[in-house]
Design a protein around this motif. Sequence first.
Motif, PDB file in Angstrom:
ATOM      1  N   GLY A  52     -23.538 -12.787  23.227  1.00  0.00           N
ATOM      2  CA  GLY A  52     -22.361 -13.472  22.698  1.00  0.00           C
ATOM      3  C   GLY A  52     -21.201 -12.563  22.388  1.00  0.00           C
ATOM      4  N   SER A  53     -21.376 -11.255  22.600  1.00  0.00           N
ATOM      5  CA  SER A  53     -20.305 -10.304  22.327  1.00  0.00           C
ATOM      6  C   SER A  53     -19.542  -9.983  23.604  1.00  0.00           C
ATOM      7  CB  SER A  53     -20.883  -9.012  21.739  1.00  0.00           C
ATOM      8  OG  SER A  53     -21.520  -8.247  22.756  1.00  0.00           O
ATOM      9  N   THR A  54     -18.471  -9.229  23.443  1.00  0.00           N
ATOM     10  CA  THR A  54     -17.710  -8.743  24.595  1.00  0.00           C
ATOM     11  C   THR A  54     -17.932  -7.242  24.771  1.00  0.00           C
ATOM     12  OG1 THR A  54     -15.758  -8.443  23.187  1.00  0.00           O
ATOM     13  CG2 THR A  54     -15.961 -10.530  24.381  1.00  0.00           C
ATOM     14  N   THR A  55     -19.090  -6.790  24.356  1.00  0.00           N
ATOM     15  CA  THR A  55     -19.484  -5.394  24.539  1.00  0.00           C
ATOM     16  C   THR A  55     -20.528  -5.319  25.642  1.00  0.00           C
ATOM     17  OG1 THR A  55     -19.097  -4.893  22.200  1.00  0.00           O
ATOM     18  CG2 THR A  55     -20.501  -3.369  23.437  1.00  0.00           C
ATOM     19  N   ALA A  56     -20.252  -4.539  26.667  1.00  0.00           N
ATOM     20  CA  ALA A  56     -21.203  -4.388  27.771  1.00  0.00           C
ATOM     21  C   ALA A  56     -22.391  -3.564  27.286  1.00  0.00           C
ATOM     22  CB  ALA A  56     -20.528  -3.720  28.958  1.00  0.00           C
ATOM     23  N   ASN A  57     -23.554  -4.220  27.158  1.00  0.00           N
ATOM     24  CA  ASN A  57     -24.707  -3.526  26.577  1.00  0.00           C
ATOM     25  C   ASN A  57     -26.047  -4.016  27.121  1.00  0.00           C
ATOM     26  OD1 ASN A  57     -24.902  -6.047  25.424  1.00  0.00           O
ATOM     27  ND2 ASN A  57     -24.366  -5.387  23.350  1.00  0.00           N
ATOM     28  N   ASN A  58     -26.035  -4.839  28.151  1.00  0.00           N
ATOM     29  CA  ASN A  58     -27.272  -5.434  28.660  1.00  0.00           C
ATOM     30  C   ASN A  58     -27.892  -4.504  29.701  1.00  0.00           C
ATOM     31  OD1 ASN A  58     -29.321  -7.280  29.154  1.00  0.00           O
ATOM     32  ND2 ASN A  58     -28.094  -8.477  30.598  1.00  0.00           N
ATOM     33  N   ARG A  76     -12.025  -7.424  34.252  1.00  0.00           N
ATOM     34  CA  ARG A  76     -11.322  -7.491  35.534  1.00  0.00           C
ATOM     35  C   ARG A  76     -11.529  -6.174  36.273  1.00  0.00           C
ATOM     36  NH1 ARG A  76     -10.949 -12.360  33.228  1.00  0.00           N
ATOM     37  NH2 ARG A  76      -9.424 -13.751  34.202  1.00  0.00           N
ATOM     38  N   LEU A  77     -11.137  -6.173  37.538  1.00  0.00           N
ATOM     39  CA  LEU A  77     -11.319  -4.967  38.348  1.00  0.00           C
ATOM     40  C   LEU A  77     -10.591  -3.772  37.748  1.00  0.00           C
ATOM     41  CD1 LEU A  77     -10.969  -6.487  41.945  1.00  0.00           C
ATOM     42  CD2 LEU A  77     -13.073  -5.906  40.703  1.00  0.00           C
ATOM     43  N   SER A  78      -9.424  -4.009  37.159  1.00  0.00           N
ATOM     44  CA  SER A  78      -8.661  -2.906  36.569  1.00  0.00           C
ATOM     45  C   SER A  78      -9.424  -2.256  35.423  1.00  0.00           C
ATOM     46  CB  SER A  78      -7.298  -3.413  36.086  1.00  0.00           C
ATOM     47  OG  SER A  78      -7.459  -4.450  35.115  1.00  0.00           O
ATOM     48  N   ASN A  79     -10.215  -3.037  34.669  1.00  0.00           N
ATOM     49  CA  ASN A  79     -11.013  -2.460  33.580  1.00  0.00           C
ATOM     50  C   ASN A  79     -12.051  -1.485  34.115  1.00  0.00           C
ATOM     51  OD1 ASN A  79     -10.761  -5.709  32.394  1.00  0.00           O
ATOM     52  ND2 ASN A  79      -9.903  -3.995  31.242  1.00  0.00           N
ATOM     53  N   ILE A  80     -12.667  -1.855  35.233  1.00  0.00           N
ATOM     54  CA  ILE A  80     -13.659  -0.963  35.847  1.00  0.00           C
ATOM     55  C   ILE A  80     -12.980   0.295  36.371  1.00  0.00           C
ATOM     56  CG2 ILE A  80     -15.348  -0.754  37.707  1.00  0.00           C
ATOM     57  CD1 ILE A  80     -15.816  -3.777  37.452  1.00  0.00           C
ATOM     58  N   ILE A  81     -11.867   0.112  37.060  1.00  0.00           N
ATOM     59  CA  ILE A  81     -11.152   1.250  37.645  1.00  0.00           C
ATOM     60  C   ILE A  81     -10.657   2.204  36.562  1.00  0.00           C
ATOM     61  CG2 ILE A  81      -9.090   1.894  38.953  1.00  0.00           C
ATOM     62  CD1 ILE A  81      -9.445  -0.797  40.478  1.00  0.00           C
ATOM     63  N   ASN A  82     -10.191   1.640  35.451  1.00  0.00           N
ATOM     64  CA  ASN A  82      -9.611   2.464  34.382  1.00  0.00           C
ATOM     65  C   ASN A  82     -10.657   3.148  33.508  1.00  0.00           C
ATOM     66  OD1 ASN A  82      -7.077   1.698  35.242  1.00  0.00           O
ATOM     67  ND2 ASN A  82      -6.899   0.017  33.778  1.00  0.00           N
ATOM     68  N   GLY A  83     -11.928   2.864  33.729  1.00  0.00           N
ATOM     69  CA  GLY A  83     -12.977   3.557  32.992  1.00  0.00           C
ATOM     70  C   GLY A  83     -13.424   2.871  31.723  1.00  0.00           C
ATOM     71  N   ASP A  84     -13.017   1.622  31.511  1.00  0.00           N
ATOM     72  CA  ASP A  84     -13.366   0.939  30.268  1.00  0.00           C
ATOM     73  C   ASP A  84     -14.872   0.752  30.107  1.00  0.00           C
ATOM     74  OD1 ASP A  84     -10.669   0.812  29.936  1.00  0.00           O
ATOM     75  OD2 ASP A  84     -10.469  -1.333  30.354  1.00  0.00           O
ATOM     76  N   TYR A  85     -15.607   0.752  31.216  1.00  0.00           N
ATOM     77  CA  TYR A  85     -17.046   0.485  31.142  1.00  0.00           C
ATOM     78  C   TYR A  85     -17.879   1.631  31.723  1.00  0.00           C
ATOM     79  CZ  TYR A  85     -15.260  -4.148  30.121  1.00  0.00           C
ATOM     80  OH  TYR A  85     -14.590  -5.202  29.550  1.00  0.00           O
ATOM     81  N   TRP A 130     -25.648  -8.119  39.751  1.00  0.00           N
ATOM     82  CA  TRP A 130     -25.051  -7.485  38.571  1.00  0.00           C
ATOM     83  C   TRP A 130     -23.621  -7.995  38.429  1.00  0.00           C
ATOM     84  CZ3 TRP A 130     -23.722  -1.636  37.850  1.00  0.00           C
ATOM     85  CH2 TRP A 130     -23.737  -1.321  36.486  1.00  0.00           C
ATOM     86  N   GLU A 131     -23.423  -8.852  37.433  1.00  0.00           N
ATOM     87  CA  GLU A 131     -22.153  -9.552  37.268  1.00  0.00           C
ATOM     88  C   GLU A 131     -21.359  -8.965  36.102  1.00  0.00           C
ATOM     89  OE1 GLU A 131     -22.862 -14.065  38.507  1.00  0.00           O
ATOM     90  OE2 GLU A 131     -24.017 -13.529  36.740  1.00  0.00           O
ATOM     91  N   PRO A 132     -20.159  -8.454  36.336  1.00  0.00           N
ATOM     92  CA  PRO A 132     -19.297  -8.032  35.226  1.00  0.00           C
ATOM     93  C   PRO A 132     -18.840  -9.264  34.438  1.00  0.00           C
ATOM     94  CG  PRO A 132     -18.613  -7.036  37.308  1.00  0.00           C
ATOM     95  CD  PRO A 132     -19.576  -8.132  37.638  1.00  0.00           C
ATOM     96  N   MET A 133     -19.710  -9.720  33.557  1.00  0.00           N
ATOM     97  CA  MET A 133     -19.490 -10.988  32.886  1.00  0.00           C
ATOM     98  C   MET A 133     -20.160 -10.960  31.517  1.00  0.00           C
ATOM     99  SD  MET A 133     -20.639 -14.785  34.196  1.00  0.00           S
ATOM    100  CE  MET A 133     -19.843 -14.529  35.774  1.00  0.00           C
ATOM    101  N   HIS A 158     -27.830 -10.659  36.272  1.00  0.00           N
ATOM    102  CA  HIS A 158     -27.823  -9.765  35.121  1.00  0.00           C
ATOM    103  C   HIS A 158     -26.379  -9.587  34.664  1.00  0.00           C
ATOM    104  CE1 HIS A 158     -29.890  -6.633  32.702  1.00  0.00           C
ATOM    105  NE2 HIS A 158     -28.686  -6.075  32.686  1.00  0.00           N
ATOM    106  N   ASP A 159     -26.016 -10.304  33.586  1.00  0.00           N
ATOM    107  CA  ASP A 159     -24.666 -10.187  33.032  1.00  0.00           C
ATOM    108  C   ASP A 159     -24.538  -8.902  32.222  1.00  0.00           C
ATOM    109  OD1 ASP A 159     -24.183 -12.607  34.186  1.00  0.00           O
ATOM    110  OD2 ASP A 159     -24.294 -13.772  32.328  1.00  0.00           O
TER     111      ASP A 159
END
Length: 650
Positions: free
Chosen positions: A284-290, A326-335, A310-313, A278-279
Amino acid sequence: MLDFTLNKHLLKIIIVPLFLLTFTQPIYSQLKSIVYDFDGLDIGESDLPEGDYALGDLSYEVSPSPLSPEDMIGDRVLKLNLNWSSGMGGFGRGISRYIEFDPTNDRLNFFLYNPSSNNQDALLDVILTDDDDQDHVFNYSQDDEWHKVVTISVGSTWQLVSIPLNQFTDANTGGNSNFDIAFSQNKGMLLTAELKFQKQNPTVSNATFYVDMICFSDGTLLSGNSELDLPSKNNSDYCMLGAFQQELSGQEDLIPSHFESLFPNGSGKKIKYVNYFHDWSIDGSTTANNIPGMEVQNLLTNGYTPVITWEPMFKGYGRLDPVQPRLSNIINGDYDSYIDAVANKLKSFNDTIIIRLMHEFEGDWYSWSLFQNNHDPGQYITAYRKVVDRFRQLGATKVKWMWCVNSDYAPYESYNYVVNAYPGNNYIDIVATDIYNNHFPVNSPYWKSFRMQTAETYYYLSKHFPQKPLFICEVGCRERLNNESTNSESKGAWYQRMDKELQSNYHNVRALIFFNANPDQNWLINSSAFALQSLTNNVWNDPYYFPTNLIGIPEQPNLSAGLQVYPNPAKGMVTVRYPAESENSISLTVLNTLGQTIYQEKIKSIQQAYSTQINFNTFGEGIYIVTLTENTSHDSKTINRRESRKVIVY
């Protein structure tokens, strides 16, 4: 077994009786790493796949076993031919691997057959070299070379040579004179392992020896009724089945029927686990919405446990494209908002769902890998914990978390030691590994036995995290290529051997999930009629893989709150843990089914998590109730806070 003990220049051969060997065997003895077991290699092959070399008078080739096949030995061994033109010959492997050795307990083992036709003892200098200066190359003035001389008499059968690592002696002036081969503390690699033969009988013109199962073990190498038998499983062991295969997104609930239909009709058998990928976006976007959909509920309704990888991809971009999280995006709250949305969706299903988050992190092929994130296991741990914490804060407590490693490291560097990237017992419910024969290189993949490919990651997971269920979340074997020898081990034979190993050396595996797909190799279980028939005969028709009266994951401790009692069911030692601090008096009791108190312990107060171990072997098989009572005073009244857990002892 021949157990060699060296006292200065005096060599003593001690023959250990089988009953003594069994009695003194350490509880946690197990296979640790395999140098070579020769299973699956081509008969007649003299150019082995990984770093082999010959010295002096010795030549070698893969050969059928010269004696009756034994489960420990397998059907292929290495034949060593000595022409004795110079009086010395050797076989070795350039290993260049980090292995977490404990020289006070670990052993080097191999089986040797010295036929009576040789008319001479086998005199061997067993040599290991380590990489003290960490340049990945052995240098006599910079690295240690460890020696042990052993003698094996002629005989009519295989002889197990088992050498404690602490009996090797430093034979050169280079290095630091410490046997410190390890991942941890940035220590060095094991560079080579070598068997060097010396001519014993001057009247003999040549000799032929056979060697097999060159390996390292934690303690005594486990075996069955004899040294040539595989170790036995426990009566309570089992291994449930699962599958992944490619389906359209949102239709992953079709996997079970498609997979099960490959096997004989009318068996009434079902797999338990359904793995799918599960990406974070698939449009085709770079918005996490799946967001997971009704495929989850459909699987649950039909009695299957979803394993969502569950793949951050972002689908449609390269795995390592800079746009990938990247891991820093998760840590920084981007998602954070996306993570919360998935948590809220999954908690609505109100049944157990497993998430395999950021798997195979010690490879270099995913954006969340240690290689792609500053070689920092701490960053991986922080990101993993953050996702789990957000789920729990939102009440998604039915979700179980799987931490999954791959059996191949890439690159093979010390920072990739998987144990250092473990998020902690508080955050992990299941540990897992992926096993393939074999990923690398893709265009001409090496053939490795299931035993050889599984040994190291299974060891680390079962040794360091014994309280967690251990799954193989992906397993696949390729078919032989057209240019490979027709006498090679087939995919069907690989499956047959896999079954034997799962019920012996790897009997702690609780789930086997097939990767039934064909991305870069043909991993399909029905890639040939013989492969599918072998899997049917050796796995599908074996009740070991369809245990009764079990529902998925065994009870495990919730290390975030409350009284924990684990493992459960149990055999032998049981850990009782209470994670809260208390200034009140605590009492612990164990009752049998007659209500009789068979164990009791009282503690005035605990300043940190309370933990003790109880040996239930002294009580016998049965059902027991473990109760912890906390006595507190309030308004001149005594209030008892009590928690109880049922324990099944077999």
